[in-house]
Design an enzyme around this catalytic site. Structure first.
Site, PDB file in Angstrom:
ATOM      1  N   PRO A 210       0.956  62.114  26.159  1.00 54.92           N
ATOM      2  CA  PRO A 210       0.338  62.198  27.481  1.00 54.92           C
ATOM      3  C   PRO A 210      -1.122  62.643  27.376  1.00 54.92           C
ATOM      4  CG  PRO A 210       2.402  63.422  27.436  1.00 54.92           C
ATOM      5  CD  PRO A 210       2.110  63.007  26.036  1.00 54.92           C
ATOM      6  N   THR A 212      -3.846  60.975  26.557  1.00 49.65           N
ATOM      7  CA  THR A 212      -4.740  60.451  25.530  1.00 49.65           C
ATOM      8  C   THR A 212      -5.568  59.283  26.042  1.00 49.65           C
ATOM      9  OG1 THR A 212      -2.841  59.224  24.711  1.00 49.65           O
ATOM     10  CG2 THR A 212      -3.472  61.189  23.505  1.00 49.65           C
ATOM     11  N   GLU A 430      -3.428  92.546  15.656  1.00 55.98           N
ATOM     12  CA  GLU A 430      -4.352  91.404  15.543  1.00 55.98           C
ATOM     13  C   GLU A 430      -5.153  91.469  14.250  1.00 55.98           C
ATOM     14  OE1 GLU A 430      -4.041  88.861  17.263  1.00 55.98           O
ATOM     15  OE2 GLU A 430      -2.702  89.765  18.737  1.00 55.98           O
TER      16      GLU A 430
END
Ligand code: ADP
Ligand code: MG
Ligand code: ZN
Length: 611
Positions: A210, A212, A430
């Site tokens: 979807p 593209t 992190e």
């Protein structure tokens, strides 16, 4: 056609009923209405008017007297009053002279009003009723509305001016464009092809995930070809009544044949083109529609110049009959854009907004690996919105970088209250990811680390951006990636001697990758090159299903666990070797909330991007 007969019968029935009601209305309701307009008075008023000589007509019936009074403007007004025991009345009236005795006087309104009220008004009423009943009902039931238009297809005809799209609007999809250019060329100059005896493919199927640019490509073809362009979505064929979809297909192709050369575009063709499995599920309507489509595609002359384009993101679910040569014999892939493609798409959309003079689209493209054209278009728009929100008239590089994060992780949650303790854990988590990434050879460089929470639920994240485009993943890279993913949890364990739920997403990703290594990439020691899983629909998420015995499945789980455990241990050892840097970086991040890859590398004491 059954529907058409049904329909005309219904129309006749409705007209007959309407007429009957109209007659009834005039016979019963109208007199009642006219009677209601007669003014009631008392007997005194009657006698007064008689004395003054105003009364022109009188009728006596039952116990009611009606009389017409001539008014000053010359008009007549009818009154009614009760009957009294007044034996001399008739003589008195007669003596007065000039009074006619008549039967049942009526209030006369103008002929025009009578006509309007008696005939026009009800007709309007019926017309409205007709509309509400049939159109409204049709819409709600999804079928009748179309029955009303006598089975006409709703294919819209597009010509150049209307789609307004050309190939220059489509960036990156060079292979797809090349294939379509040929079709456009054929429509411009069919002789060139027919002279040599070639006939062009009847149909081309655009496949890809979807967003593209499949629909966009079809519109661009219409814009370039300058021929009529019929566009219809597969779902529009799906009707409530069996046979309607097939009728629509027939009609569409009839119109197309009349307008040839032209292009017929069927978007989302998988809605009607699903494999016929002949099983109990049996969707009769869809099957009939598909059969009709197959017949029509065989039926028309390929040299006449009707080209059928279709788009789908589930090519594997299409009926094989649809894909055989002579029907959709060309398959044009519209894949997710590569680095160059992403940059080109960003430029196309970036040229539609006002930007500062020097924008590094390449940097944005590198940070958006795996994004579709639609997502990239959205990133540009988000950036423009952000610029407006902060009162600027030009989009800056920073707007674009921030909007990449918005699209990846959602908006910043500025007012989220997070305790100092939790913030600390998040910061170490992190930095744990970033450190493990930086200390491994096969890992993409760290681009940015942040502990600002996002609306997606992420409490922080570490962004890694590759220098160039990667098409392959080596086993070492996969292992490094898993180690990086476990780095967050490892830092928590090492520093706080605990673990939190914050690692759930990392765990999910690590497991998925490790599993793919075992079941699909043949990268584990326990299995050879064996496909243990099959991927379902490649373009839509790629759900996998196991294709092995339960014993093997248990072995797979062991293998996956072993891979993740080994990577986890590696991450732990990297972090404990560099625990001083871990503390330093985590404190820096806590203070700044967001740090760049350069800042990170400076503290780490290495040159950026040479790892
Ligand atoms: P789909 O493949 O799902 O049919 P669309 O063609 O509807 O995708 O694309 C949606 C939007 O994404 C387009 O309107 C366009 O703005 C943008 N887009 C997608 N691919 C491209 C591309 N290659 N070049 C430029 N814009 C694109
Ligand atoms: Mg589409
Ligand atoms: Zn994490």
């Amino acid at each position: 056609m059954k529907d058409r007969n049904d329909l005309s019968r219904q129309v006749i029935k409705f007209a007959a009923v309407s007429l009957l009601l109209l007659l009834l209305f005039n016979a019963v309701v109208m007199p009642m209405l006219t009677n209601a307009s007669i003014t009631k008075t008392d007997y005194n008023f009657f006698l007064e008017q008689v004395d003054q000589g105003n009364v022109s007509k009188v009728s006596i019936s039952g116990d009611e007297i009606r009389f017409a009074v001539t008014e000053e403007d010359g008009g007549e007004k009818v009154y009614s009053t009760g009957k009294m025991d007044d034996p001399e009345l008739v003589t008195r009236l007669h003596d007065k002279g000039g009074i006619t005795f008549s039967e049942n006087i009526k209030q006369h309104s103008s002929i025009l009003t009578e006509f309007l009220v008696g005939w026009v008004l009800p007709l309007v009423f019926f017309a409205v009723l007709w509309n509400v009943l049939f159109k409204g009902l049709g819409k709600r039931m999804g079928g009748m509305g179309n029955a009303m238009s006598f089975g006409k297809s709703n294919a819209k005809i597009y010509v150049k001016a209307q789609t307004g799209k050309t190939f220059s609007d489509v960036a990156g999809q060079d292979e797809a464009k090349e294939a379509l250019v040929e079709i456009v060329d054929f429509l411009h100059d069919p002789d060139k092809y027919t002279q040599i005896g070639a006939s062009l493919p009847k149909g081309a199927l655009l496949v890809g995930p979807p967003g593209t640019g499949k629909t966009l490509l079809a519109q661009a073809v219409a814009g370039e070809a300058n021929v009529p362009f019929f566009s219809i979505s597969g779902s529009e064929f799906v009707e409530m009544f069996v046979g309607m979809g097939a009728a629509k297909v027939r009609d569409l192709f009839k119109q197309a044949n009349e307008k040839a050369p032209c292009i017929v575009f069927i978007d989302e063709i998988d809605t009607i083109g699903k494999k016929r499995d002949g099983s109990f599920s049996g969707n009769d309507e869809r099957e009939q529609t598909l059969n009709q489509l197959l017949t029509e595609m065989d039926g028309f002359d390929g040299r006449k110049g009707v080209v059928i384009l279709a788009a789908t993101n589930r090519p594997e679910s299409l009926d094989p009959a649809l894909l055989r040569p002579g029907r959709f014999d060309r398959r044009i892939p519209a894949e997710l854009p590569d680095l160059g493609g992403r940059e080109a798409i960003l430029k196309v959309h970036g040229s539609k907004v006002k930007t500062e003079p020097y924008i590094d689209y390449n940097a944005i493209a590198r940070a958006t690996a795996g994004a579709s054209g639609a997502e990239l278009a959205n990133i540009i728009n988000e950036a423009a919105l952000r610029a407006v929100r902060s009162g600027r008239s030009l989009v800056s590089q920073q707007d674009l970088e921030e909007s990449v994060e918005v699209v990846i992780a959602g908006y910043q949650r500025k007012n989220a209250v997070i305790s100092q303790k939790e913030k600390e854990i998040i910061a170490y988590h992190e930095i744990g990811h970033a450190l493990v990434a930086a200390m491994q050879k096969n890992s993409a460089p760290v681009h940015k680390i942040t502990i600002i929470p996002r609306t997606s639920g992420a409490l922080g994240y570490t962004m890694q951006v590759d220098e160039g485009e990667k098409f392959l993943m080596t086993k070492d890279e996969a292992l490094a990636r898993i180690a990086t993913l476990t780095g967050g949890r490892s830092a928590e364990e090492l520093i706080f001697n605990t673990c939190t739920s914050g690692a759930s997403n990392d765990i999910e990703q690590a497991t998925k990758l490790a599993r793919a290594m075992v079941t699909r990439y043949g990268m584990s020691s326990g299995f050879d090159m064996i496909a243990l899983e099959t991927v379902g629909s490649k373009y839509l998420g790629g759900d996998t299903s196991l294709a092995c015995s339960p014993e093997t499945a248990a072995k797979i789980d062991d293998e996956v666990n072993a891979i993740v455990r080994k990577s986890h241990e590696k991450a732990l050892s990297i972090l404990s070797e560099n625990v001083a840097k871990l503390h330093e970086l985590a404190h820096f991040l806590l203070e700044k909330e967001t740090i760049t890859g350069e800042e990170f590398m400076a503290i780490l004491g290495k040159q950026p991007a040479t790892v």
